[in-house]
Design an enzyme around this catalytic site. Sequence first.
Site, PDB file in Angstrom:
ATOM      1  N   SER A  15       0.828  -1.204   0.000  1.00  0.00           N
ATOM      2  CA  SER A  15       0.000   0.000   0.000  1.00  0.00           C
ATOM      3  C   SER A  15       0.872   1.267   0.000  1.00  0.00           C
ATOM      4  O   SER A  15       1.822   1.337  -0.784  1.00  0.00           O
ATOM      5  CB  SER A  15      -0.947  -0.056   1.205  1.00  0.00           C
ATOM      6  OG  SER A  15      -1.950   0.925   1.114  1.00  0.00           O
TER       7      SER A  15
ATOM      8  N   ARG B  76     -12.036   8.517   7.465  1.00  0.00           N
ATOM      9  CA  ARG B  76     -11.825   7.074   7.527  1.00  0.00           C
ATOM     10  C   ARG B  76     -12.890   6.334   6.719  1.00  0.00           C
ATOM     11  O   ARG B  76     -12.606   5.357   6.028  1.00  0.00           O
ATOM     12  CB  ARG B  76     -11.850   6.617   8.990  1.00  0.00           C
ATOM     13  CG  ARG B  76     -11.735   5.129   9.190  1.00  0.00           C
ATOM     14  CD  ARG B  76     -10.408   4.583   8.666  1.00  0.00           C
ATOM     15  NE  ARG B  76     -10.178   3.238   9.130  1.00  0.00           N
ATOM     16  CZ  ARG B  76      -9.055   2.565   8.919  1.00  0.00           C
ATOM     17  NH1 ARG B  76      -8.070   3.119   8.236  1.00  0.00           N
ATOM     18  NH2 ARG B  76      -8.905   1.352   9.379  1.00  0.00           N
TER      19      ARG B  76
ATOM     20  N   ASP C 106      -8.706  -4.814  -6.100  1.00  0.00           N
ATOM     21  CA  ASP C 106      -8.244  -3.656  -5.324  1.00  0.00           C
ATOM     22  C   ASP C 106      -8.866  -2.359  -5.849  1.00  0.00           C
ATOM     23  O   ASP C 106      -8.683  -1.989  -7.010  1.00  0.00           O
ATOM     24  CB  ASP C 106      -6.715  -3.581  -5.424  1.00  0.00           C
ATOM     25  CG  ASP C 106      -6.096  -2.642  -4.395  1.00  0.00           C
ATOM     26  OD1 ASP C 106      -6.814  -1.785  -3.845  1.00  0.00           O
ATOM     27  OD2 ASP C 106      -4.891  -2.777  -4.134  1.00  0.00           O
TER      28      ASP C 106
ATOM     29  N   HIS D  94      -8.297  -4.549  -1.432  1.00  0.00           N
ATOM     30  CA  HIS D  94      -6.973  -4.067  -1.058  1.00  0.00           C
ATOM     31  C   HIS D  94      -6.416  -4.781   0.180  1.00  0.00           C
ATOM     32  O   HIS D  94      -5.227  -5.090   0.238  1.00  0.00           O
ATOM     33  CB  HIS D  94      -7.068  -2.555  -0.796  1.00  0.00           C
ATOM     34  CG  HIS D  94      -5.755  -1.883  -0.530  1.00  0.00           C
ATOM     35  ND1 HIS D  94      -4.758  -1.804  -1.481  1.00  0.00           N
ATOM     36  CD2 HIS D  94      -5.269  -1.264   0.574  1.00  0.00           C
ATOM     37  CE1 HIS D  94      -3.726  -1.153  -0.964  1.00  0.00           C
ATOM     38  NE2 HIS D  94      -4.007  -0.821   0.279  1.00  0.00           N
ATOM     39  N   ASP D  95      -7.261  -5.041   1.162  1.00  0.00           N
ATOM     40  CA  ASP D  95      -6.795  -5.652   2.416  1.00  0.00           C
ATOM     41  C   ASP D  95      -6.340  -7.094   2.271  1.00  0.00           C
ATOM     42  O   ASP D  95      -5.864  -7.688   3.252  1.00  0.00           O
ATOM     43  CB  ASP D  95      -7.886  -5.565   3.490  1.00  0.00           C
ATOM     44  CG  ASP D  95      -7.874  -4.223   4.213  1.00  0.00           C
ATOM     45  OD1 ASP D  95      -7.002  -3.388   3.899  1.00  0.00           O
ATOM     46  OD2 ASP D  95      -8.732  -4.008   5.088  1.00  0.00           O
TER      47      ASP D  95
END
Lengths: 383, 383
Positions: free
Chosen positions: B161, B230, B330, B363-364
């Site tokens: 990332s 967030r 992603d 993405h995670d």
Amino acid sequence: MSAETRTHFFETGSPDEPVRLRDGGMLPGITLAYETWGELNEDRSNAIFLFHALSGSHHAVGVNTAIDGVGELWQAEMHEGWWETMIGPGKAIDTDRFFIVCANYLGGCYGSTGPGSIHPETGKPWGASFPSISAADQVEVFTHLLDHFGIGTLHAVVGPSVGGLIALTFATRFPARVKNVIVIASGYKTTVLNRLHLFEQILAIENDPHFNGGDYYDDAPPLYGLVLARMISHKTFVHLDAIEKRARQDIVQPDDVLAWYRVRDQFQSYMLHQGKKFVKRFDANTYLRIIDMWSRYDATQEGDAETPRDLFERARLAGQKWLVFSIDSDFCFFPEEQAELVKHLEEAKVDVMHISVHSDKGHDSFLLEPDLYTPHISWVLGK
Amino acid sequence: MSAETRTHFFETGSPDEPVRLRDGGMLPGITLAYETWGELNEDRSNAIFLFHALSGSHHAVGVNTAIDGVGELWQAEMHEGWWETMIGPGKAIDTDRFFIVCANYLGGCYGSTGPGSIHPETGKPWGASFPSISAADQVEVFTHLLDHFGIGTLHAVVGPSVGGLIALTFATRFPARVKNVIVIASGYKTTVLNRLHLFEQILAIENDPHFNGGDYYDDAPPLYGLVLARMISHKTFVHLDAIEKRARQDIVQPDDVLAWYRVRDQFQSYMLHQGKKFVKRFDANTYLRIIDMWSRYDATQEGDAETPRDLFERARLAGQKWLVFSIDSDFCFFPEEQAELVKHLEEAKVDVMHISVHSDKGHDSFLLEPDLYTPHISWVLGK
């Protein structure tokens, strides 16, 4: 240049017979701002009700340089109608044949009663106390306007974007009053992504230091909160590459220093200035009411039906014809959303036609590319 | 259960020899918080520098229940290392063979000097006066830490990332000090969508009523601004369907009344509470410094090169080997971004391997699915 048009005002409800909202709220008499185009025929069978998008207005066609009581929010960019490309003599929605009505939403900021209107008892703007409005509430008050014209059954309801949700709910709550339904780049029920994007925008406005729960009319409005909300939604309307191309012709504004961050990027500067332009023409409380309505939208619930099948059974029994448009590059109302709507319509055996247009302009294609929509709309309206 | 680890502190610079930043800022002596795992071998040739993600920390492996001076931000959810799945004996990054270092970014809130640190002259937190940090600044100060260990050349730099951007800049600014480069789900230059998402987050924080330009340490922090930031980024990390599934097991929190809006939707309530959890463990000023760094990231500029070709010519001349991972689902760093990086590497004839993993975790995935990455990482590190 188009002809000048004028906004009319229709009043309904009173302190004795208030407009009761589904959410428990109550409005002691309301005003709806609207415009019309074309002539209502003798048997009142040629009327079309058009519903506008989130940040749109009832001024769809012609030139209107001022609306009574709206003041500064009626910026120059609003003077020309937003659907000039689609409505007029010989156009998709032909003013030589049809009588078209478009009204500003209840809760709006362009002449209909909204959070910025004066509360009759306090003599001050409603602000925070202005209630939450649902899609079902909107169509309810719009039928009062139809009654005023003596229109029993509409030839069609037409709605792009959020307007499509209202058209859908109009057609399913009052099936006998609608013959044709045309929805463009719209949905059936908010998706997770819709609800997240809308919630981001709600938080952006509510957390603004000037928001004060909605009571800001005596003071500075929640400027950057609404700028941010607009920015979040803007990216879903337009193809990002197109925005970037425009941004490249722009210059970085020297005043783009926020509290700490200095905007050095041309694209960020462009988006910020688009947001600031929007804030000049829109009220944050109205924005909040409309996105709250959208965020909670579920056609089955709005129609007080048990299932989608029950809901659309009404459309079938009324013999309605539906035309549903998708835009393949739409990131606001995704093509999957119209596919879901069409699936429900087909399961209820409603007469429906589903057309996907291919465009690189994203959600805003419905404003920009009339040729992609005109033939099918004319054909459906002309039958 | 993993072994306990301890955070160490390294100091560099002084009022006489301040750390000078590319943007004109100056820091009179800084602290870097870091942890290490494994043993440095005799010729100091087995070191790997790992770079953490936007909201991560230097605590990648083991259990660490407290960091000196960090206080409440070191929440229980941080106690376990964030890359436990990948680093350890016999794992992708093998602690039996390698000496691994990870440091909290300059500007961070987990022990490195940041906006919440005490300014030596004023005796108060830096706050608004803490300068803007670039990726080149980060790698510059990290070389001081390497010098402290007497490490000349790293066996590898590794970054997922945002950490991948720092790895890239480390490898291209100090090509002779890096043998292997492993970047996962990262980029080469921020895209329009990155810059927009990051700018939305910047505005969300800056417009919070408690932000005060960054001078909020004596008072309430900018809670909802950081919650919103967030929330905006969260949706790019995780597959939305997965979030919704989790949200369905959640209940709507009764205290979810904002200024006007009442949260009735389970998914919105869940997102709000995830945001509120995050705010307990992260500082808004740090968040702003890191996303500012990310928003301005362009590897060519960070490396003071003329063109991507010039930049990567250095990697080729140093004989570096690169391994670039993409995750097909992603939405944070899109596969197109790694493809751009790889294209530049190939044009400069750098030895590069590009692997796409297929995942539904978004993405995670790099945190959750070690098997997708381990074989290639082991293989590259082991050569």
